[in-house]
Design a protein around this motif. Structure first.
Motif, PDB file in Angstrom:
ATOM      1  N   SER A  43       1.722  47.686   5.399  1.00  0.00           N
ATOM      2  CA  SER A  43       2.453  48.090   4.180  1.00  0.00           C
ATOM      3  C   SER A  43       1.486  48.267   3.020  1.00  0.00           C
ATOM      4  CB  SER A  43       3.514  47.055   3.817  1.00  0.00           C
ATOM      5  OG  SER A  43       4.515  47.025   4.801  1.00  0.00           O
ATOM      6  N   GLN A  87       9.490  50.163   3.157  1.00  0.00           N
ATOM      7  CA  GLN A  87      10.083  49.171   4.055  1.00  0.00           C
ATOM      8  C   GLN A  87      11.368  48.640   3.399  1.00  0.00           C
ATOM      9  OE1 GLN A  87       7.266  46.138   5.142  1.00  0.00           O
ATOM     10  NE2 GLN A  87       8.550  45.330   6.776  1.00  0.00           N
ATOM     11  N   ASP A 172       7.489  53.489   6.419  1.00  0.00           N
ATOM     12  CA  ASP A 172       7.181  52.094   6.714  1.00  0.00           C
ATOM     13  C   ASP A 172       8.379  51.414   7.363  1.00  0.00           C
ATOM     14  OD1 ASP A 172       6.029  49.632   6.896  1.00  0.00           O
ATOM     15  OD2 ASP A 172       5.732  49.339   4.743  1.00  0.00           O
ATOM     16  N   GLU A 173       8.255  51.110   8.619  1.00  0.00           N
ATOM     17  CA  GLU A 173       9.284  50.359   9.344  1.00  0.00           C
ATOM     18  C   GLU A 173      10.675  50.855   9.137  1.00  0.00           C
ATOM     19  OE1 GLU A 173       9.037  46.233   9.098  1.00  0.00           O
ATOM     20  OE2 GLU A 173       6.963  46.286   9.687  1.00  0.00           O
TER      21      GLU A 173
HETATM   22 MG   LIG Z   1       4.947  45.728   6.233  1.00  0.00          MG
END
Ligand SMILES: [Mg+2]
Ligand SMILES: Nc1ncnc2c1ncn2[C@@H]1O[C@H](COP(=O)(O)OP(=O)(O)OP(=O)(O)O)[C@@H](O)[C@H]1O
Length: 250
Positions: A43, A87, A172-173
């Protein structure tokens, strides 16, 4: 299109190194995935690329389409074609989703010296794209992300991405907290945006997401560095064996 060389990053307020020499190249038309244990710096890498405060680059470089992005303001990076899906997407109370998107699209067009999108054209485009992502009209009118469920926030980010048509998309994710159907929808949204002049960097923990968004290249990040690069089979390996072998540089 994205070239990161020997990137070292530390926290601004503390003498704590987080990225310790990241080397990474993302080519246009390709989907690169980054996997890696919790706290390895994935991240942080995306934050640094997007220009978030709180980090200091101590060495190395990052260029997008040949332009040094580390010296740019966040909005200049966006205008240069970078998009980051967080995220944890932020809520913006008081700002309607549609209004937000229209300002964002037009701000970028302006920065690139292009004409603004008329409201009729904008409405037509956003309605079409929202429909593909099963985002209803009500969600377009509500304040950005306020009260949206986790899955709705993620779908909303894909909508932003589809509207902004960035050159480099960093996700991100995007799979965290998505139910199976939402993950499919998000993946389809991403896949629909794949194009020869657009690169993707997808940060994820799960092979599951990569079943839907097929990566061309998989990188493993550990302790602030890319420690291994391979094809989609690398993601399978992680799923079966975890990161232990990879961490040790095997
Ligand atoms: Mg992360
Ligand atoms: N502002 C901060 N203050 C203190 N530590 C930080 C800060 N930002 C990042 N870190 C630390 O840097 C390391 C990397 O964090 P990062 O969020 O990049 O990891 P990650 O690879 O994304 O992990 P995850 O898989 O859990 O999302 C962690 O140890 C984290 O605690």
């Amino acid at each position: 299109m994205l070239e990161i060389k020997n990137l070292h990053v530390k926290l601004e307020d503390e003498d704590k190194a987080i990225l310790k020499g990241v080397d990474l190249t993302v080519e246009a038309g390709k989907v690169h995935a980054i996997m890696g244990p919790n706290g390895s710096g994935k991240s942080t890498l995306s934050y640094v690329l997007s220009g978030r405060d709180g980090y200091e680059v101590t060495d190395g470089s990052a260029t997008l389409l040949g332009e040094d992005i580390l010296d740019m303001e966040p909005e200049e990076r966006a205008a240069a074609g970078m998009f980051l899906a967080f995220q944890y997407p932020v809520e913006i109370p008081g700002v309607g989703n549609m209004t937000f998107l229209r300002s964002a699209v037009n701000a970028q067009r302006k920065a690139r010296g292009e004409e603004e999108m008329s409201s009729t054209e904008f409405l037509k485009v956003i309605r079409e794209k929202a429909k593909d992502l099963q985002i209803d009209q009500d969600m377009l009118k509500r304040p950005v992300n306020v009260g949206f469920s986790g899955g709705e926030k993620k779908r909303n980010e894909i909508l932003q991405m589809a509207m902004l048509e960035p050159k480099l998309c960093i996700l991100d994710e995007t799979d965290s907290g998505l139910d199976v159907d939402a993950m499919k929808l998000v993946s389809e949204g991403v896949n629909a945006l794949r194009s020869p002049d657009r690169g993707f960097l997808v940060i994820t923990h799960y092979q599951r997401l990569l079943d839907h968004i097929k990566p061309d290249v998989v990188h493993i990040m550990s302790d602030g560095k890319i420690v291994k690069t391979g094809g989609p089979e690398l993601a399978m390996e992680v799923e079966t064996h975890g990161y232990q072998d990879l961490k040790e540089g095997a």
